[in-house]
Scaffold this motif. Sequence first.
Motif, PDB file in Angstrom:
ATOM      1  N   ASP A 156       0.812  -1.233   0.000  1.00 18.92           N
ATOM      2  CA  ASP A 156       0.000   0.000   0.000  1.00 18.92           C
ATOM      3  C   ASP A 156       0.839   1.274   0.000  1.00 18.92           C
ATOM      4  N   ASP A 157       2.162   1.132   0.084  1.00 16.32           N
ATOM      5  CA  ASP A 157       3.042   2.308   0.247  1.00 16.32           C
ATOM      6  C   ASP A 157       3.195   3.052  -1.075  1.00 16.32           C
ATOM      7  N   PRO A 158       2.718   4.289  -1.167  1.00 11.07           N
ATOM      8  CA  PRO A 158       2.842   5.017  -2.441  1.00 11.07           C
ATOM      9  C   PRO A 158       4.289   5.332  -2.805  1.00 11.07           C
ATOM     10  N   LEU A 159       5.218   5.262  -1.850  1.00 13.33           N
ATOM     11  CA  LEU A 159       6.629   5.556  -2.143  1.00 13.33           C
ATOM     12  C   LEU A 159       7.442   4.291  -2.424  1.00 13.33           C
ATOM     13  N   ALA A 160       6.805   3.140  -2.388  1.00 18.40           N
ATOM     14  CA  ALA A 160       7.568   1.882  -2.448  1.00 18.40           C
ATOM     15  C   ALA A 160       8.450   1.791  -3.682  1.00 18.40           C
ATOM     16  N   ALA A 161       7.966   2.330  -4.810  1.00 16.02           N
ATOM     17  CA  ALA A 161       8.723   2.182  -6.052  1.00 16.02           C
ATOM     18  C   ALA A 161      10.039   2.981  -6.041  1.00 16.02           C
ATOM     19  N   LEU A 162      10.138   3.952  -5.138  1.00 19.26           N
ATOM     20  CA  LEU A 162      11.356   4.784  -5.108  1.00 19.26           C
ATOM     21  C   LEU A 162      12.592   3.975  -4.738  1.00 19.26           C
TER      22      LEU A 162
END
Lengths: 429, 429
Positions: free
Chosen positions: A35-41
Motif C-alpha cells: 500500500d506504500d505510495p513511495l515503495a517504487a522509489l
Amino acid sequence: MSESPGTPEPAEAPSPDVEAQAAQQVAHARRLDTDDPLAALRDRFTLDDVTYLDGNSLGALPRAVPGRIADVIAREWGELRIRSWTESGWWTAPERIGDKIAPLIGAAPGRVVVGDSTSVNVFKAVVGGIRMAGKGCTEILVDATTFPTDGYIARSAARMTGLAVRPVEPARISDEVTERTALALVNHVDYRTGALNDLPGITHALHSAGALAVWDLCHSAGALPVGLDAHHVDLAVGCTYKYLNGGPGSPAYLYIRESLQNRFESPLPGWNSHAEPFGMDPNYTPADGIVRGRVGTPDILSLLALEAALDVWEDVSIEDVRTKSLALTDFFLDCVALYAPPGRVRSVTPYDHRRRGSQVSLECSRAGGVMDGLIRRGVVGDFREPDVLRFGFTPLYTSFVDAERAARVLGEVLRELPEEQPEPAGDGG
Amino acid sequence: MSESPGTPEPAEAPSPDVEAQAAQQVAHARRLDTDDPLAALRDRFTLDDVTYLDGNSLGALPRAVPGRIADVIAREWGELRIRSWTESGWWTAPERIGDKIAPLIGAAPGRVVVGDSTSVNVFKAVVGGIRMAGKGCTEILVDATTFPTDGYIARSAARMTGLAVRPVEPARISDEVTERTALALVNHVDYRTGALNDLPGITHALHSAGALAVWDLCHSAGALPVGLDAHHVDLAVGCTYKYLNGGPGSPAYLYIRESLQNRFESPLPGWNSHAEPFGMDPNYTPADGIVRGRVGTPDILSLLALEAALDVWEDVSIEDVRTKSLALTDFFLDCVALYAPPGRVRSVTPYDHRRRGSQVSLECSRAGGVMDGLIRRGVVGDFREPDVLRFGFTPLYTSFVDAERAARVLGEVLRELPEEQPEPAGDGG
C-alpha cells in the motif's frame, strides 16, 4: 500503527505464540509495503539483501550517481578540462544545487548555497549571525544536547567575537533567551535520541526576544518538512550525506534568510564570495545574495555526485515522506515491543509524532555488542556511546519488511546476549 | 635553451626564413622530447591533440582516477556503505593522503592533512599562527601580490584576533618584519607573474625577527621542490587541483611544523579534530598531531580521486620535474622570441631560474581576445585581468612539442589581432 504505542510490551522467549505473531507481523509488513505510495522509489537506489537502517548516517547510493560521475570525470574533466568551469556549469553548481535542496527544506530559490563541511557552515552561520545581532548582545545559546561539533564550533565563534556561550536544552530556550542573546544554535532533530525539536515555536520565541534562530538540519532535511521560509528561520546549515544521499562526506549547505543576505558578513570571505571573483581585486567586496555564503573553489566531483543524488526527489513530496517515516517508526516500535525480551531495551525516541524525527534510538546495556550482532546478521544500524542503538528510517528506500526484520533480529540478538549482571558492590559501597 | 634568454627578440612577419627557423624549432622540440626522461609519464594522463597549458589552473585527468572512483562509488559506497568508514579506510584518508603529498613538498609523514578548500586552510593557518605568536604582536604581513583570497581571509583572521594587516611585497618582507609581526603569509609562486619567491630566505628572516612563516604553495607544489621541513617553515597550505592533478576543486591541505602541532589551536575545531571523535564529548579536547588540522567529515569522493591522482608521482623525483620545468619554460620563451611580432608581448615571468616558477606570463594588449584566439586553435592557457596571458608548464605531461606549438600559434594569433592603436588624445590632452 498507533499515534503513541506506549512502552514496548514485554515479550516472552520465542514460543509458538510469538512465532505465530511474527508470521502475522511479516504479513502485515508486506501489506503495508504493497500500500506504500513511495515503495517504487527504492528502485532508484542500489540496495541488496542487507537491512540498511543507517541512512541517517550515510544514505544509500542512488543509481544515477555512478553514470553521472563517470561522465563528469571522463568528459567534463578529462576532455573539456578548464572549459568546464563555464561550459559544464561547474562555477554555478553551489547555488544551482542549493536551489535543488531548497524545496525539501521549505526555502525559495536563492537562499541555499552548497559547499564546505557542516562544521565550516556552522562557523559561517554563527559568526555571521552574531555580526547581525544587536550591539548589546553578550551571549549565544547552544543546544545542550547538540551533536558535539556544533558546540565546539560555536565556542570558537563566540571566543573570536567576544561573546559567551550558554548551553540550554532546546525545550528551555524559549524561557532562557534574553535581550542579551544574539542567537541560538539548535539541532532540529537530536542525533542521539531522534527527538524533533519545535522549530516554529523556538524560532518565534527567539525572535520575540530579538535573537536570531540558527538551525542545524542534519537529521531532519530529507526526512520531514522543515519550513525555513514559512517559520522565518534566520540561518540554517545541514549535511547532505544522510537523508539526502549525497555520498560520504558530501558538501554541506548554508541557508540565509532573504532579508538578511546582504547584511551577512562571512568570517570566511574567500574569493568565490566576491562580487567580481575574477577581477582579482585585492580589496574584498562581497557579492549580493546567497553567493556571499561561498568560500573557496567548489569541490566539483562531490557537488555533482550530490546533484545527481538529488534527482531521486524530483516527483516526491516531503509530506508523503514524513507520513511514511512516522508509519515506519511506529511499526518498528510495535515490532520491538513484540520481539524484544522484557525490559531489555527502552526507546529514548519520543512516541509523540510531533516530537519524533525519522530514527528510533533504543537504550540497551551492551549496546556495542548488540549492534555488532545485528550487523553480523545483516541488519545495519549504528551505536552511539555509551548505550544507544540507532535505527534510521529512510522513507525513500526503507520498507516495512525491513522494519519488521530488524526488530525480529534484534530480539534474537538480545536473547543471545543477555543483560550483564550488575557488578557486586565494591569497597566504596 | 639558455639560463637567461633575455627579452624576446623581435620577429619578422612570416617569411621563408621564419618558416625554416620554425622547422628547425620543431625538430629541436622533438629531440628534446626524445631525450626527456619524464616523457613516458604523459601516458599516465588522458590527453588529446589540444595543447593544454592550463595545468597551473586545472591539472589534466590521470588515467587511474575514473576506475578508482567507479569502485569507490559502486563498491565502497554502494555495497559496503557505512562500513567503509573503517573497512575502506575512509576515516584516515585525510592523513594518509597528506602523507602522499608530503614528499613532494619536503615534509616528513605526519605533517600534512588534506581537506577543506585552500581559503579555509588559510584561515586555519593564519589564526593558528597568530595564536602561537608572541603576546606583543600587533600585526601580520601579507604578500602584497598574493592571490586575492589569501588577503581576504587574512584580513578576516586579523579582524577576529584583533591584529592589523600590512601588505608587503615578498622581496621587502625581510626588511619590513618587526618584533610586532606575528607572521607573514606569502605565496611561494606568484599566480599572476609566475615569479618564485625566496622561501628559504624569507622564512629565515621572519624567524630572525621572531615571526612565523606561512606559505601558500598553490602554484609551486608539484612543480618544484619546496623543502618545508628543511627550511623550517611553520605553516603552509596549498591546493591540489593544479600541478597535483586532483580534479576540479579537489581538497586542499595544511602543513604544520612538527614542533608546533601540539600548540596549534584551530579556529575551526570540528569533531574530526577531537582526541576522541566518537566519544561525543560536549567538551573539546584536540587530538595530538596533524589530526588537529581536520574540521568536519572528510569529503571522500574528492579525497579518493586525489589519492588515485597522486599515484602518478610514485617513481618521480621532484628535482627531475624542476629540471624539465625550467627547460620547458626556457624553450617556450625562446620560441616566443622567435615567433611573436616585435614588441607585441613582454614576459613578466623572471628569466632568472632562481626566481621562476613553472608558468610563463606574457603581458600583451588585447590579452582576452588573444587567449580566445589561442583556445580556438587548440592552445589552452588562460587570461588574468587586465592584460596577462598565462601558460602553465606541467612537466609530467607537457612536451617540448607542446611548447613550440603554443608559441607558434601565439605568433599567428598576434599577427591576426594587431595591437590597438592608442586612442587619439581627447580634450583633456
